[in-house]
Scaffold this active site. Sequence first.
Site, PDB file in Angstrom:
ATOM      1  N   ARG A  46       0.925  -1.168   0.067  1.00  0.00           N
ATOM      2  CA  ARG A  46       0.020  -0.033  -0.089  1.00  0.00           C
ATOM      3  C   ARG A  46       0.786   1.214   0.037  1.00  0.00           C
ATOM      4  O   ARG A  46       0.499   2.342  -0.707  1.00  0.00           O
ATOM      5  CB  ARG A  46      -0.854   0.071   1.085  1.00  0.00           C
ATOM      6  CG  ARG A  46      -2.111   0.684   0.961  1.00  0.00           C
ATOM      7  CD  ARG A  46      -3.287  -0.066   1.624  1.00  0.00           C
ATOM      8  NE  ARG A  46      -3.529   0.323   2.841  1.00  0.00           N
ATOM      9  CZ  ARG A  46      -4.272   1.009   3.509  1.00  0.00           C
ATOM     10  NH1 ARG A  46      -5.148   1.932   2.663  1.00  0.00           N
ATOM     11  NH2 ARG A  46      -4.353   1.244   4.727  1.00  0.00           N
ATOM     12  N   ASP A  89      -3.432   0.600  -4.018  1.00  0.00           N
ATOM     13  CA  ASP A  89      -4.272   0.624  -2.731  1.00  0.00           C
ATOM     14  C   ASP A  89      -5.516  -0.275  -3.289  1.00  0.00           C
ATOM     15  O   ASP A  89      -6.367   0.122  -4.305  1.00  0.00           O
ATOM     16  CB  ASP A  89      -4.991   2.122  -2.669  1.00  0.00           C
ATOM     17  CG  ASP A  89      -6.062   2.243  -1.407  1.00  0.00           C
ATOM     18  OD1 ASP A  89      -6.330   1.019  -1.189  1.00  0.00           O
ATOM     19  OD2 ASP A  89      -6.301   3.475  -1.059  1.00  0.00           O
ATOM     20  N   LEU A  90      -5.669  -1.193  -2.539  1.00  0.00           N
ATOM     21  CA  LEU A  90      -6.571  -2.375  -3.023  1.00  0.00           C
ATOM     22  C   LEU A  90      -7.886  -1.966  -2.913  1.00  0.00           C
ATOM     23  O   LEU A  90      -8.698  -2.548  -3.523  1.00  0.00           O
ATOM     24  CB  LEU A  90      -6.176  -3.688  -2.395  1.00  0.00           C
ATOM     25  CG  LEU A  90      -4.817  -4.426  -2.870  1.00  0.00           C
ATOM     26  CD1 LEU A  90      -4.362  -5.433  -1.748  1.00  0.00           C
ATOM     27  CD2 LEU A  90      -4.495  -4.648  -4.380  1.00  0.00           C
ATOM     28  N   LYS A 144      -6.869 -18.186   4.044  1.00  0.00           N
ATOM     29  CA  LYS A 144      -7.681 -18.365   4.995  1.00  0.00           C
ATOM     30  C   LYS A 144      -7.543 -17.263   6.173  1.00  0.00           C
ATOM     31  O   LYS A 144      -6.444 -16.859   6.107  1.00  0.00           O
ATOM     32  CB  LYS A 144      -7.905 -19.713   5.975  1.00  0.00           C
ATOM     33  CG  LYS A 144      -6.484 -20.351   6.058  1.00  0.00           C
ATOM     34  CD  LYS A 144      -5.949 -20.096   7.471  1.00  0.00           C
ATOM     35  CE  LYS A 144      -6.334 -19.324   8.776  1.00  0.00           C
ATOM     36  NZ  LYS A 144      -5.222 -18.909   9.556  1.00  0.00           N
ATOM     37  N   ASP A 173      -5.364 -24.186   2.553  1.00  0.00           N
ATOM     38  CA  ASP A 173      -5.155 -24.243   4.031  1.00  0.00           C
ATOM     39  C   ASP A 173      -3.660 -24.890   4.261  1.00  0.00           C
ATOM     40  O   ASP A 173      -3.684 -26.084   3.899  1.00  0.00           O
ATOM     41  CB  ASP A 173      -6.229 -25.124   4.609  1.00  0.00           C
ATOM     42  CG  ASP A 173      -6.176 -25.493   6.036  1.00  0.00           C
ATOM     43  OD1 ASP A 173      -5.022 -25.429   6.458  1.00  0.00           O
ATOM     44  OD2 ASP A 173      -7.164 -25.217   6.752  1.00  0.00           O
ATOM     45  N   HIS A 174      -2.768 -24.291   4.774  1.00  0.00           N
ATOM     46  CA  HIS A 174      -1.432 -24.605   4.468  1.00  0.00           C
ATOM     47  C   HIS A 174      -1.160 -26.016   5.533  1.00  0.00           C
ATOM     48  O   HIS A 174      -0.344 -26.656   4.917  1.00  0.00           O
ATOM     49  CB  HIS A 174      -0.336 -23.453   4.817  1.00  0.00           C
ATOM     50  CG  HIS A 174      -0.096 -23.339   6.304  1.00  0.00           C
ATOM     51  ND1 HIS A 174      -0.892 -22.502   7.062  1.00  0.00           N
ATOM     52  CD2 HIS A 174       0.701 -23.927   7.167  1.00  0.00           C
ATOM     53  CE1 HIS A 174      -0.630 -22.391   8.087  1.00  0.00           C
ATOM     54  NE2 HIS A 174       0.656 -23.184   8.260  1.00  0.00           N
ATOM     55  N   LYS A 178       1.367 -29.984   4.759  1.00  0.00           N
ATOM     56  CA  LYS A 178       2.478 -30.438   5.735  1.00  0.00           C
ATOM     57  C   LYS A 178       2.855 -31.997   5.204  1.00  0.00           C
ATOM     58  O   LYS A 178       1.851 -32.691   4.938  1.00  0.00           O
ATOM     59  CB  LYS A 178       2.114 -30.422   7.002  1.00  0.00           C
ATOM     60  CG  LYS A 178       1.914 -28.785   7.358  1.00  0.00           C
ATOM     61  CD  LYS A 178       1.816 -28.433   8.990  1.00  0.00           C
ATOM     62  CE  LYS A 178       1.886 -27.199   9.250  1.00  0.00           C
ATOM     63  NZ  LYS A 178       2.924 -26.508   9.651  1.00  0.00           N
ATOM     64  N   GLU A 212       0.790 -23.452  20.176  1.00  0.00           N
ATOM     65  CA  GLU A 212       1.936 -22.610  19.576  1.00  0.00           C
ATOM     66  C   GLU A 212       2.368 -22.128  20.960  1.00  0.00           C
ATOM     67  O   GLU A 212       1.731 -21.606  22.075  1.00  0.00           O
ATOM     68  CB  GLU A 212       1.337 -21.709  19.082  1.00  0.00           C
ATOM     69  CG  GLU A 212       0.680 -22.204  17.727  1.00  0.00           C
ATOM     70  CD  GLU A 212       0.228 -20.736  16.780  1.00  0.00           C
ATOM     71  OE1 GLU A 212       1.245 -20.429  15.953  1.00  0.00           O
ATOM     72  OE2 GLU A 212      -0.947 -20.532  16.572  1.00  0.00           O
ATOM     73  N   ASP A 231      -9.180 -18.346  13.441  1.00  0.00           N
ATOM     74  CA  ASP A 231      -7.877 -18.324  12.885  1.00  0.00           C
ATOM     75  C   ASP A 231      -7.102 -19.874  12.388  1.00  0.00           C
ATOM     76  O   ASP A 231      -6.541 -20.166  11.727  1.00  0.00           O
ATOM     77  CB  ASP A 231      -6.903 -17.690  13.725  1.00  0.00           C
ATOM     78  CG  ASP A 231      -5.468 -17.583  13.259  1.00  0.00           C
ATOM     79  OD1 ASP A 231      -5.347 -17.114  12.001  1.00  0.00           O
ATOM     80  OD2 ASP A 231      -4.585 -17.698  14.001  1.00  0.00           O
ATOM     81  N   HIS A 236      -7.640 -25.154  10.073  1.00  0.00           N
ATOM     82  CA  HIS A 236      -6.613 -26.079  10.161  1.00  0.00           C
ATOM     83  C   HIS A 236      -7.313 -27.259  10.774  1.00  0.00           C
ATOM     84  O   HIS A 236      -6.906 -28.394  10.429  1.00  0.00           O
ATOM     85  CB  HIS A 236      -5.473 -25.649  10.731  1.00  0.00           C
ATOM     86  CG  HIS A 236      -4.509 -24.443  10.203  1.00  0.00           C
ATOM     87  ND1 HIS A 236      -4.765 -24.220   8.885  1.00  0.00           N
ATOM     88  CD2 HIS A 236      -3.959 -23.136  10.728  1.00  0.00           C
ATOM     89  CE1 HIS A 236      -4.437 -22.980   8.690  1.00  0.00           C
ATOM     90  NE2 HIS A 236      -3.794 -22.418   9.586  1.00  0.00           N
ATOM     91  N   LYS A 336      -2.412 -20.196  21.761  1.00  0.00           N
ATOM     92  CA  LYS A 336      -1.273 -19.654  21.677  1.00  0.00           C
ATOM     93  C   LYS A 336      -0.731 -19.622  23.163  1.00  0.00           C
ATOM     94  O   LYS A 336      -1.426 -19.597  24.012  1.00  0.00           O
ATOM     95  CB  LYS A 336      -1.576 -18.071  21.081  1.00  0.00           C
ATOM     96  CG  LYS A 336      -1.806 -18.205  19.694  1.00  0.00           C
ATOM     97  CD  LYS A 336      -1.579 -16.897  18.856  1.00  0.00           C
ATOM     98  CE  LYS A 336      -2.042 -17.003  17.335  1.00  0.00           C
ATOM     99  NZ  LYS A 336      -1.036 -17.594  16.917  1.00  0.00           N
TER     100      LYS A 336
HETATM  101  C1  BG6 Z   1      -1.764 -19.550  10.679  1.00  0.00           C
HETATM  102  C2  BG6 Z   1      -2.610 -18.598  11.676  1.00  0.00           C
HETATM  103  O1  BG6 Z   1      -2.646 -19.975   9.862  1.00  0.00           O
HETATM  104  O2  BG6 Z   1      -1.108 -20.787  11.108  1.00  0.00           O
HETATM  105  C3  BG6 Z   1      -1.369 -18.267  12.846  1.00  0.00           C
HETATM  106  O3  BG6 Z   1      -2.929 -17.589  11.157  1.00  0.00           O
HETATM  107  C4  BG6 Z   1      -0.595 -19.372  13.258  1.00  0.00           C
HETATM  108  O4  BG6 Z   1      -1.887 -17.870  13.864  1.00  0.00           O
HETATM  109  C5  BG6 Z   1      -0.011 -20.232  12.096  1.00  0.00           C
HETATM  110  O5  BG6 Z   1       0.527 -18.961  14.146  1.00  0.00           O
HETATM  111  C6  BG6 Z   1       0.480 -21.656  12.515  1.00  0.00           C
HETATM  112  O6  BG6 Z   1       1.314 -22.187  11.267  1.00  0.00           O
HETATM  113  P1  BG6 Z   1       2.424 -23.291  11.373  1.00  0.00           P
HETATM  114  O7  BG6 Z   1       2.516 -23.809   9.897  1.00  0.00           O
HETATM  115  O8  BG6 Z   1       3.615 -22.711  12.167  1.00  0.00           O
HETATM  116  O9  BG6 Z   1       2.001 -24.330  12.695  1.00  0.00           O
END
Ligand code: BG6
Length: 485
Positions: A46, A89-90, A144, A173-174, A178, A212, A231, A236, A336
């Site tokens: 931005r 600026d989106l 997400k 969704d990462h 894994k 975490e 989140d 996840h 967390k």
């Molecule tokens: C994200 C969340 O999707 O995943 C974060 O927004 C979180 O809050 C993170 O810390 C954790 O990812 P990973 O791969 O480090 O466990």
Amino acid sequence: MHIDAPFELVLFGGLGDLAQRKLLPALYLLHRDGRLPAGRIYSTTRREISPEAFTDRVRTALRQYVAAEFLEESSWQSFSERLHCLTVDLSDDTQYELLASGLMAGDINRIFYLATGSDLYTNIARGLHNSGLILSQSKIVLEKPIGHDFASAQAINNAVAEYFSESQIYRIDHYLGKETVQNLMVLRFANSLFESQWNQKYIDHIQITISESLGVEKRAGFYDQVGAMRDMFQNHLLQLLCITAMEPPARLEPDSVRDEKVKVLKALKSITADTVSENVVRGQYDAGVSEGKPVPRYRDEPGVQPKSTTETFIAVKVEIDNWRWAGVPFYLRTGKRLADRACEIVVHFKAIPHSIFPMQHKSTMANKLIFRLQPDEGIRLMLCEKRVGPGMNVRPMNLSLNPANLKQTRVPEAYERLLFDALSGNATLFLRDDELLEAWRWVDPILQCWNDSEQRPEPYTSGSWGPAAATLLLAKDGRLWDENS
Ligand code: BG6
């Protein structure tokens, strides 16, 4: 798109937290390993930033998030030549022409990666359309959380669908990228041994934990609006649950896998105002000690509202109403500032019905299959064996099921795998529109109950395993969380 075709990847939110921590490091590693086809990467920002300052910011991020042994000067130099920065600026519809003029003209393979807040997704999709940037081979990747509830997710789905067909949309969704999650699928669907045991006859319960040790860090502006449910849980944790619980798909292709995941989401037993308190625990971290250092409570973190009721922890007992899983609880939790950073899926098999050996705790000796996603990937099967020597003493033993070369190979980061899949047009590990909506449909009533309630989340000490109520959630079923598996 063929993976060898040159591409243009446009990262919206291209210098944000996610881009710096995960996306740019993953792209760098793909490039370094020669797996990124020829093409350019654009980060949108931005605020105006000079090309030198932009390159410096990326380099600093890579130094922080890529292991030094993989950060060779020559790879960095060639990678940095692919990086470009565009100021846009989106939220301003008129700026997309400017964006278009910064990209290459012509029939190019474009991937638009939306790593901004999802409130901008509709604007971005429309802006891309109006400036003629969407071609039939273009793709859009949506990070997400998509929306903040069912209605907003549906509105985003509908708006993006005006300009992109479903096959062009990659909802990421990462956690699905894994390594151990894919290994879980292989273990389940390439071995008759496990699949035959994978049901209510043999499984007592399943625990899925994403813990975490970090707090909210510098993301309070985002996190305080969102909380652990939106989140981590809605996406996840529910995705891990789906992969663990789904029926074998007919084929390893996008719709087969997604059909099975949707069936799981549809079979989740609803949690209502009457059942929320016995099945759901939400917490918020208090001050404490994390990784040896004193840390403040959530409400005192910079950027967090002093009276915030945002949850930083959630634990839920989930039940699946189908033949395979009836009566098998799935206990899911995430938080967390917990005692440790870990992610595990632990399958607890039923205890033997009768022991002929002097075993005092039949249930604690029951077999477990442990999928560890992080920090160190691996799969272990906990069995019982005879203690060497006189007598018939039984003790637990761990059988490692890790691939033989796990230690020698660099395990790719989840985003490497998924970015590569998106570039090459493989949507198997991405969510379909209905899947996203089914997840929200199940989560919405819980959010509604919290909204209607005066109760604030239960405080827990930073560095602990969460609120006492989370321990009770299992204790009342005669079970314990796997804290040190
Ligand atoms: C994200 C969340 O999707 O995943 C974060 O927004 C979180 O809050 C993170 O810390 C954790 O990812 P990973 O791969 O480090 O466990």
